[in-house]
Scaffold this active site. Structure first.
Site, PDB file in Angstrom:
ATOM      1  N   ASN A   7       5.164  -1.286  -2.572  1.00  0.00           N
ATOM      2  CA  ASN A   7       4.016  -0.746  -1.857  1.00  0.00           C
ATOM      3  C   ASN A   7       3.001  -0.248  -2.887  1.00  0.00           C
ATOM      4  OD1 ASN A   7       2.225   1.085  -0.511  1.00  0.00           O
ATOM      5  ND2 ASN A   7       3.669   1.252   1.175  1.00  0.00           N
ATOM      6  N   ARG A  18     -11.586   7.826  -8.786  1.00  0.00           N
ATOM      7  CA  ARG A  18     -12.711   7.807  -9.723  1.00  0.00           C
ATOM      8  C   ARG A  18     -13.795   6.811  -9.337  1.00  0.00           C
ATOM      9  NH1 ARG A  18     -11.844   9.746 -15.043  1.00  0.00           N
ATOM     10  NH2 ARG A  18     -13.955   8.963 -15.440  1.00  0.00           N
ATOM     11  N   HIS A  43      -0.455  -0.448   3.278  1.00  0.00           N
ATOM     12  CA  HIS A  43      -0.557   0.302   4.527  1.00  0.00           C
ATOM     13  C   HIS A  43      -1.986   0.819   4.664  1.00  0.00           C
ATOM     14  CE1 HIS A  43       1.437   3.421   7.418  1.00  0.00           C
ATOM     15  NE2 HIS A  43       0.191   3.153   7.781  1.00  0.00           N
ATOM     16  N   ARG A  45      -4.989   2.597   6.270  1.00  0.00           N
ATOM     17  CA  ARG A  45      -5.139   3.637   7.294  1.00  0.00           C
ATOM     18  C   ARG A  45      -6.585   3.682   7.779  1.00  0.00           C
ATOM     19  NH1 ARG A  45      -0.595   6.805   7.595  1.00  0.00           N
ATOM     20  NH2 ARG A  45       0.915   6.481   5.909  1.00  0.00           N
ATOM     21  N   HIS A  50      -6.758   5.016   0.787  1.00  0.00           N
ATOM     22  CA  HIS A  50      -6.133   4.311  -0.347  1.00  0.00           C
ATOM     23  C   HIS A  50      -6.411   2.819  -0.194  1.00  0.00           C
ATOM     24  CE1 HIS A  50      -3.007   4.388   2.739  1.00  0.00           C
ATOM     25  NE2 HIS A  50      -2.702   5.649   2.482  1.00  0.00           N
ATOM     26  N   GLU A  70       1.666  -2.914   6.835  1.00  0.00           N
ATOM     27  CA  GLU A  70       2.231  -1.957   7.780  1.00  0.00           C
ATOM     28  C   GLU A  70       1.145  -1.005   8.264  1.00  0.00           C
ATOM     29  OE1 GLU A  70       5.381  -0.133   5.515  1.00  0.00           O
ATOM     30  OE2 GLU A  70       4.053   1.424   4.746  1.00  0.00           O
ATOM     31  N   THR A 100       1.617  10.580   5.498  1.00  0.00           N
ATOM     32  CA  THR A 100       2.541   9.478   5.255  1.00  0.00           C
ATOM     33  C   THR A 100       3.381   9.287   6.506  1.00  0.00           C
ATOM     34  OG1 THR A 100       4.232   8.607   3.739  1.00  0.00           O
ATOM     35  CG2 THR A 100       4.332  10.960   4.269  1.00  0.00           C
ATOM     36  N   HIS A 195      10.990   4.514   2.751  1.00  0.00           N
ATOM     37  CA  HIS A 195      10.474   5.884   2.706  1.00  0.00           C
ATOM     38  C   HIS A 195      11.385   6.771   1.857  1.00  0.00           C
ATOM     39  CE1 HIS A 195       7.318   8.599   4.115  1.00  0.00           C
ATOM     40  NE2 HIS A 195       8.198   9.539   3.889  1.00  0.00           N
ATOM     41  N   ASP A 196      10.834   7.200   0.736  1.00  0.00           N
ATOM     42  CA  ASP A 196      11.496   8.116  -0.202  1.00  0.00           C
ATOM     43  C   ASP A 196      12.753   7.544  -0.847  1.00  0.00           C
ATOM     44  OD1 ASP A 196       9.523   9.984   0.175  1.00  0.00           O
ATOM     45  OD2 ASP A 196      10.655  11.207   1.593  1.00  0.00           O
ATOM     46  N   HIS A 219       5.799   5.116  -3.513  1.00  0.00           N
ATOM     47  CA  HIS A 219       5.525   6.374  -4.208  1.00  0.00           C
ATOM     48  C   HIS A 219       6.479   6.610  -5.383  1.00  0.00           C
ATOM     49  CE1 HIS A 219       3.968  10.474  -4.583  1.00  0.00           C
ATOM     50  NE2 HIS A 219       5.220  10.859  -4.745  1.00  0.00           N
TER      51      HIS A 219
END
Length: 243
Positions: A7, A18, A43, A45, A50, A70, A100, A195-196, A219
């Protein structure tokens, strides 16, 4: 071997901080594939904080592995996915302002909605995975809605795995993941997870849920790459996914 989809949202976050095009999101995606990633996940949004919608369009002709988009199936999101036609679309029940993803679908409450959305995507040949908590009562709803896969939401697993290092007796939650994966497999659904997940907890998850087809990791992988480098980090994660 379970596939690793990287991801790249955090790369876009860094770029957007920046302005300009540093780091170059498209180059990073290509490099992830060159370094061994089996897919690229994004992903987008609603606020495009992002990944931007144009990023998704620009990535489509460049991704040579599996492209996974996603997100919450708003009309704008659906229009984008139907335009780009990725290999896989992962549906998540995020409200617009979510930082998230933090929950799976209630496939009972949203049965009709999911069936309509999934039907629309599958007509275009897009494989559909839906984000699901470790809850066997929601599996049949995922199957009935027409999903091809479920993506197990592993946030609670990651938290409990960390706690279990000192309190292993409290790790009963993992049985819910195993039972949900088993129930889904018996229903004809394939299993993704995300996730995580990280270098500490991924191998245990893989070993105990052998049905696992794909993990999506962003992440933690990008954080590890700050220390180990992107190429080495991708290989470290892939080694944990070997059967």
């Amino acid at each position: 071997m379970t596939k690793l989809s990287v991801n790249i949202n955090k790369i876009a976050t860094l770029r957007n901080a920046r302005g300009g095009n540093l780091p170059d999101l498209l180059k990073v995606a290509a490099d992830c594939e060159r370094f061994g990633a089996d897919g690229i996940t994004v992903h987008p949004r609603p606020d495009q904080r992002h990944i931007r919608y144009d990023d998704v369009r620009n990535l489509k002709p460049l991704v040579t592995t599996e492209f996974n988009i996603e997100g919450y199936p708003s009309q704008e999101f659906m229009d984008l996915v139907l335009e780009v036609k990725p290999h896989q679309c992962t549906l998540v029940p995020d409200p617009p302002g979510a930082i998230t993803s933090n929950n799976g679908w209630d496939t009972v409450q949203y049965a009709s909605f999911l069936k309509d959305v999934i039907g629309t995507l599958k007509k275009e040949g897009i494989r559909v995975s839906i984000f699901l908590n470790p809850d066997i009562t929601k599996v049949e709803g995922a199957k009935a809605a027409g999903a091809d896969r479920i993506e197990l939401y592993t946030g609670p697993y990651a938290e409990e795995y960390h706690n279990a290092l000192t309190q292993p007796q409290n790790f009963a939650l993992f049985n819910e993941y195993k039972n949900t994966a088993k129930t889904a497999t018996e229903a004809g659904l394939e299993i993704n997870a995300g996730h995580d997940l990280n270098l500490d907890n991924l191998r245990f998850f893989k070993l105990h849920i052998p049905q696992l087809k794909e993990v999506s990791i962003g992440h933690a992988l990008i954080c590890d790459a700050l220390y180990f480098g992107l190429e080495n980090t991708i290989q470290l994660y892939k080694r944990l996914l070997v059967d």
